[in-house]
Design a protein around this motif. Structure first.
Motif, PDB file in Angstrom:
ATOM      1  N   GLN A  37      -7.689  -3.435   1.332  1.00 57.72           N
ATOM      2  CA  GLN A  37      -9.082  -3.913   1.303  1.00 57.72           C
ATOM      3  C   GLN A  37      -9.400  -4.502  -0.074  1.00 57.72           C
ATOM      4  O   GLN A  37      -9.964  -5.590  -0.184  1.00 57.72           O
ATOM      5  CB  GLN A  37     -10.049  -2.756   1.622  1.00 57.72           C
ATOM      6  CG  GLN A  37     -10.049  -2.361   3.094  1.00 57.72           C
ATOM      7  CD  GLN A  37     -10.741  -1.019   3.355  1.00 57.72           C
ATOM      8  OE1 GLN A  37     -10.796  -0.144   2.506  1.00 57.72           O
ATOM      9  NE2 GLN A  37     -11.261  -0.862   4.570  1.00 57.72           N
ATOM     10  N   ASP A  68     -10.872   4.948  11.764  1.00 59.86           N
ATOM     11  CA  ASP A  68     -11.155   4.029  10.654  1.00 59.86           C
ATOM     12  C   ASP A  68     -12.316   3.153  11.083  1.00 59.86           C
ATOM     13  O   ASP A  68     -12.411   2.781  12.260  1.00 59.86           O
ATOM     14  CB  ASP A  68      -9.930   3.170  10.257  1.00 59.86           C
ATOM     15  CG  ASP A  68     -10.026   2.728   8.793  1.00 59.86           C
ATOM     16  OD1 ASP A  68     -10.977   2.002   8.460  1.00 59.86           O
ATOM     17  OD2 ASP A  68      -9.179   3.144   7.988  1.00 59.86           O
ATOM     18  N   HIS A  76       0.843  -1.194   0.000  1.00 62.67           N
ATOM     19  CA  HIS A  76       0.000   0.000   0.000  1.00 62.67           C
ATOM     20  C   HIS A  76       0.875   1.239   0.000  1.00 62.67           C
ATOM     21  O   HIS A  76       1.710   1.425   0.877  1.00 62.67           O
ATOM     22  CB  HIS A  76      -0.907  -0.008   1.232  1.00 62.67           C
ATOM     23  CG  HIS A  76      -1.682   1.247   1.374  1.00 62.67           C
ATOM     24  ND1 HIS A  76      -2.719   1.565   0.522  1.00 62.67           N
ATOM     25  CD2 HIS A  76      -1.573   2.280   2.220  1.00 62.67           C
ATOM     26  CE1 HIS A  76      -3.203   2.730   0.855  1.00 62.67           C
ATOM     27  NE2 HIS A  76      -2.530   3.192   1.891  1.00 62.67           N
ATOM     28  N   SER A  86       0.828   5.361   0.071  1.00 66.56           N
ATOM     29  CA  SER A  86      -0.072   6.479   0.346  1.00 66.56           C
ATOM     30  C   SER A  86      -0.045   7.481  -0.804  1.00 66.56           C
ATOM     31  O   SER A  86       1.026   7.832  -1.307  1.00 66.56           O
ATOM     32  CB  SER A  86       0.339   7.177   1.637  1.00 66.56           C
ATOM     33  OG  SER A  86       0.219   6.264   2.699  1.00 66.56           O
ATOM     34  N   ARG A 119      -3.595   2.212   6.459  1.00 63.40           N
ATOM     35  CA  ARG A 119      -2.374   1.597   6.973  1.00 63.40           C
ATOM     36  C   ARG A 119      -1.429   2.649   7.543  1.00 63.40           C
ATOM     37  O   ARG A 119      -0.219   2.471   7.603  1.00 63.40           O
ATOM     38  CB  ARG A 119      -1.679   0.769   5.893  1.00 63.40           C
ATOM     39  CG  ARG A 119      -2.466  -0.479   5.495  1.00 63.40           C
ATOM     40  CD  ARG A 119      -2.831  -1.318   6.722  1.00 63.40           C
ATOM     41  NE  ARG A 119      -3.525  -2.543   6.362  1.00 63.40           N
ATOM     42  CZ  ARG A 119      -4.846  -2.647   6.210  1.00 63.40           C
ATOM     43  NH1 ARG A 119      -5.620  -1.592   6.355  1.00 63.40           N
ATOM     44  NH2 ARG A 119      -5.396  -3.815   5.928  1.00 63.40           N
ATOM     45  N   ASP A 160     -16.886   5.680  12.371  1.00 63.08           N
ATOM     46  CA  ASP A 160     -17.049   6.383  11.097  1.00 63.08           C
ATOM     47  C   ASP A 160     -16.641   7.836  11.297  1.00 63.08           C
ATOM     48  O   ASP A 160     -16.977   8.442  12.320  1.00 63.08           O
ATOM     49  CB  ASP A 160     -18.533   6.290  10.696  1.00 63.08           C
ATOM     50  CG  ASP A 160     -18.745   6.587   9.232  1.00 63.08           C
ATOM     51  OD1 ASP A 160     -18.497   7.738   8.818  1.00 63.08           O
ATOM     52  OD2 ASP A 160     -19.157   5.669   8.503  1.00 63.08           O
ATOM     53  N   PHE A 161     -15.957   8.406  10.297  1.00 63.56           N
ATOM     54  CA  PHE A 161     -15.535   9.806  10.472  1.00 63.56           C
ATOM     55  C   PHE A 161     -16.721  10.770  10.481  1.00 63.56           C
ATOM     56  O   PHE A 161     -16.587  11.931  10.851  1.00 63.56           O
ATOM     57  CB  PHE A 161     -14.459  10.220   9.465  1.00 63.56           C
ATOM     58  CG  PHE A 161     -14.831  10.154   8.003  1.00 63.56           C
ATOM     59  CD1 PHE A 161     -15.909  10.851   7.487  1.00 63.56           C
ATOM     60  CD2 PHE A 161     -14.046   9.414   7.113  1.00 63.56           C
ATOM     61  CE1 PHE A 161     -16.224  10.805   6.134  1.00 63.56           C
ATOM     62  CE2 PHE A 161     -14.357   9.356   5.749  1.00 63.56           C
ATOM     63  CZ  PHE A 161     -15.455  10.046   5.276  1.00 63.56           C
ATOM     64  N   GLY A 168     -12.306   6.499   0.395  1.00 70.66           N
ATOM     65  CA  GLY A 168     -12.527   5.264  -0.359  1.00 70.66           C
ATOM     66  C   GLY A 168     -11.937   4.026   0.264  1.00 70.66           C
ATOM     67  O   GLY A 168     -11.649   3.981   1.455  1.00 70.66           O
ATOM     68  N   GLY A 211      -0.137   5.497   6.584  1.00 66.90           N
ATOM     69  CA  GLY A 211       0.907   6.181   5.815  1.00 66.90           C
ATOM     70  C   GLY A 211       0.908   7.682   6.085  1.00 66.90           C
ATOM     71  O   GLY A 211       1.925   8.253   6.485  1.00 66.90           O
ATOM     72  N   HIS A 212      -0.237   8.328   5.878  1.00 68.41           N
ATOM     73  CA  HIS A 212      -0.324   9.774   6.139  1.00 68.41           C
ATOM     74  C   HIS A 212      -0.131  10.053   7.634  1.00 68.41           C
ATOM     75  O   HIS A 212       0.526  11.011   8.017  1.00 68.41           O
ATOM     76  CB  HIS A 212      -1.680  10.325   5.685  1.00 68.41           C
ATOM     77  CG  HIS A 212      -1.852  10.343   4.187  1.00 68.41           C
ATOM     78  ND1 HIS A 212      -2.401   9.291   3.494  1.00 68.41           N
ATOM     79  CD2 HIS A 212      -1.530  11.276   3.264  1.00 68.41           C
ATOM     80  CE1 HIS A 212      -2.412   9.587   2.197  1.00 68.41           C
ATOM     81  NE2 HIS A 212      -1.887  10.780   2.026  1.00 68.41           N
ATOM     82  N   ASP A 266      -8.491  10.660   3.314  1.00 69.95           N
ATOM     83  CA  ASP A 266      -8.003  10.038   2.078  1.00 69.95           C
ATOM     84  C   ASP A 266      -9.059   8.978   1.778  1.00 69.95           C
ATOM     85  O   ASP A 266      -9.025   7.885   2.329  1.00 69.95           O
ATOM     86  CB  ASP A 266      -6.609   9.450   2.395  1.00 69.95           C
ATOM     87  CG  ASP A 266      -6.057   8.560   1.311  1.00 69.95           C
ATOM     88  OD1 ASP A 266      -6.535   8.628   0.181  1.00 69.95           O
ATOM     89  OD2 ASP A 266      -5.113   7.800   1.620  1.00 69.95           O
TER      90      ASP A 266
HETATM   91  C1  LIG Z   1      -7.562   5.066   1.077  1.00 66.79           C
HETATM   92  S1  LIG Z   1      -7.562   4.357   2.660  1.00 66.79           S
HETATM   93  C2  LIG Z   1      -6.561   5.436   3.617  1.00 66.79           C
HETATM   94  C3  LIG Z   1      -5.093   5.167   3.507  1.00 66.79           C
HETATM   95  C4  LIG Z   1      -4.225   5.946   4.485  1.00 66.79           C
HETATM   96  N1  LIG Z   1      -4.308   7.376   4.275  1.00 66.79           N
HETATM   97  C5  LIG Z   1      -2.778   5.488   4.425  1.00 66.79           C
HETATM   98  O1  LIG Z   1      -1.894   6.296   4.119  1.00 66.79           O
HETATM   99  O2  LIG Z   1      -2.516   4.310   4.716  1.00 66.79           O
HETATM  100  C6  LIG Z   1      -9.144   4.703   3.281  1.00 66.79           C
HETATM  101  C7  LIG Z   1      -9.428   4.114   4.647  1.00 66.79           C
HETATM  102  O3  LIG Z   1     -10.501   4.871   5.196  1.00 66.79           O
HETATM  103  C8  LIG Z   1     -11.454   4.020   5.767  1.00 66.79           C
HETATM  104  N2  LIG Z   1     -12.737   4.711   5.630  1.00 66.79           N
HETATM  105  C9  LIG Z   1     -13.393   5.004   4.487  1.00 66.79           C
HETATM  106  N3  LIG Z   1     -14.515   5.684   4.763  1.00 66.79           N
HETATM  107  C10 LIG Z   1     -14.562   5.839   6.112  1.00 66.79           C
HETATM  108  C11 LIG Z   1     -15.473   6.462   7.007  1.00 66.79           C
HETATM  109  N4  LIG Z   1     -16.589   7.031   6.558  1.00 66.79           N
HETATM  110  N5  LIG Z   1     -15.189   6.452   8.320  1.00 66.79           N
HETATM  111  C12 LIG Z   1     -14.055   5.849   8.792  1.00 66.79           C
HETATM  112  N6  LIG Z   1     -13.173   5.226   8.002  1.00 66.79           N
HETATM  113  C13 LIG Z   1     -13.420   5.223   6.669  1.00 66.79           C
HETATM  114  C14 LIG Z   1     -11.356   2.710   5.009  1.00 66.79           C
HETATM  115  O4  LIG Z   1     -11.738   1.634   5.835  1.00 66.79           O
HETATM  116  C15 LIG Z   1      -9.870   2.672   4.643  1.00 66.79           C
HETATM  117  O5  LIG Z   1      -9.125   1.947   5.584  1.00 66.79           O
END
Ligand SMILES: C[S@@+](CC[C@H](N)C(=O)[O-])C[C@H]1O[C@@H](n2cnc3c(N)ncnc32)[C@H](O)[C@@H]1O
Length: 311
Positions: free
Chosen positions: A105, A50, A3, A5, A30, A76-77, A100, A32-33, A98
């Motif tokens: 996943q 998350d 993965h 970022s 994971r 959930d955010f 989706g 990263g950010h 970030d």
């Molecule tokens: C694209 S990944 C993020 C990657 C992360 N920024 C990194 O650098 O590793 C999106 C993550 O956000 C979570 N996610 C998506 N929508 C969400 C929500 N509404 N509330 C909480 N988590 C959410 C997903 O389960 C996923 O693990």
């Protein structure tokens, strides 16, 4: 697959991180950010959300040396205000999201997000929730399925696919990703099947958005985030398709526009109410050529940033 970022430095650097500030990552994934942001903190703290328990578990390990600077929250955010208030946090200095599904996943053959692997039709980010893709596919009406495929997948053949799904499930329930791919293919004209790109891509995107209420959560999440921001605080959001980007763009535009005043009302400049937010970039920030060459996911990524300028 590893993965990587997306827009890592662009996103975190856009927040102008203060070493003693309070920050939020709405989508830990994971980490990263998160890890890069934490590296800029001394006495500051990061609250990271998350809704996927697996993501939190792996990030807890990934961040084990800096966990004194981070609080990981399984929620959930779109509920970030309530969760932060419960931890005594009223205002924050920056928030990033970030959006989706993460690569882990998608690449987990058991989670049912991908048409590349045969799996049970799941697609839940939060494994504790009731609604999954199998329920959507086997219980939603033909009309509801058509609407979802049209709205969330921008699928031209939404009606034909919805009709084929309903026909198939009257014989037997559709239980796996490959069964669904077969039904989709059976509904499409031959010329569509010859086109580049997977014929199930848009339908899978649409069902995933419905299962995880991605657009509803995003709208509420942005509003909560902007409410939480302190003056000079920034919110940075990466989107991956036009539906998400439209929500971010329009909401940021509304918040950064001065309230409407009837033009016939004579007001002096000092009486005019200014907007509480300003856009940091009018056009979204995109990945550099170097990142595009390295990371396929970055091709559709768009970063937008907004700042609170008054309370
Ligand atoms: C694209 S990944 C993020 C990657 C992360 N920024 C990194 O650098 O590793 C999106 C993550 O956000 C979570 N996610 C998506 N929508 C969400 C929500 N509404 N509330 C909480 N988590 C959410 C997903 O389960 C996923 O693990």
């Amino acid at each position: 697959m590893k993965h990587v970022s997306v827009l890592l430095h662009e996103t975190v650097d856009s927040l102008n991180v203060k070493p003693d500030g309070i920050y939020v990552d709405g989508t830990l994934g994971r980490a990263g950010h998160a890890k890069y942001l934490i590296s800029k903190l001394t006495t500051g703290h990061l609250y990271a959300f998350d809704k996927d328990e697996q993501a939190l578990k792996e990030s807890r390990e990934n961040l084990k040396d800096v966990l004194d600077k981070a609080t990981l929250i399984h929620a959930d955010f779109s509920r970030m205000k309530e969760e932060l208030h419960a931890r005594g946090v009223e205002k924050v200095d920056g928030i990033m999201m970030d959006l989706g599904v993460s690569s882990p996943q998608f690449d987990d053959s058991q989670r049912g997000f991908s048409y590349r692997f045969d799996a049970r039709l799941d697609m839940r980010m939060n494994q504790e929730q009731d609604l999954d893709a199998e329920k959507v596919v086997n219980t939603y009406s033909e009309q509801e399925l058509t609407r979802i495929l049209k709205e969330y997948g921008e699928e031209r053949y939404a009606y034909a696919i919805a009709k084929a799904i309903v026909k198939k499930r009257t014989i037997q329930p559709i239980k796996t990703t490959f069964e669904l791919v077969d039904v989709i293919k059976s509904a499409l004209p031959a010329k569509e099947l010859r086109k580049k790109g997977h014929p199930a891509k848009q339908t899978f995107q649409a069902i995933r958005i419905e299962v995880n209420n991605e657009l509803g959560a995003l709208q509420k999440g942005i509003e909560e985030a902007l409410d939480l921001l302190d003056v000079n605080g920034r919110c940075a959001i990466i989107t991956f398709h036009s539906l998400e980007d439209r929500i971010v763009k329009n909401t940021f535009k509304d918040y950064s526009s001065a309230p409407f005043v009837e033009p016939r009302i004579p007001l002096k400049v000092e009486q005019m109410e200014q907007a509480s937010f300003q856009l940091i970039n009018r056009k979204p920030i995109l990945a550099t050529q170097e990142e595009l060459d390295e990371n396929h996911r970055s091709h559709s990524a768009k970063l937008r940033v907004i700042e609170r300028i008054k309370g």
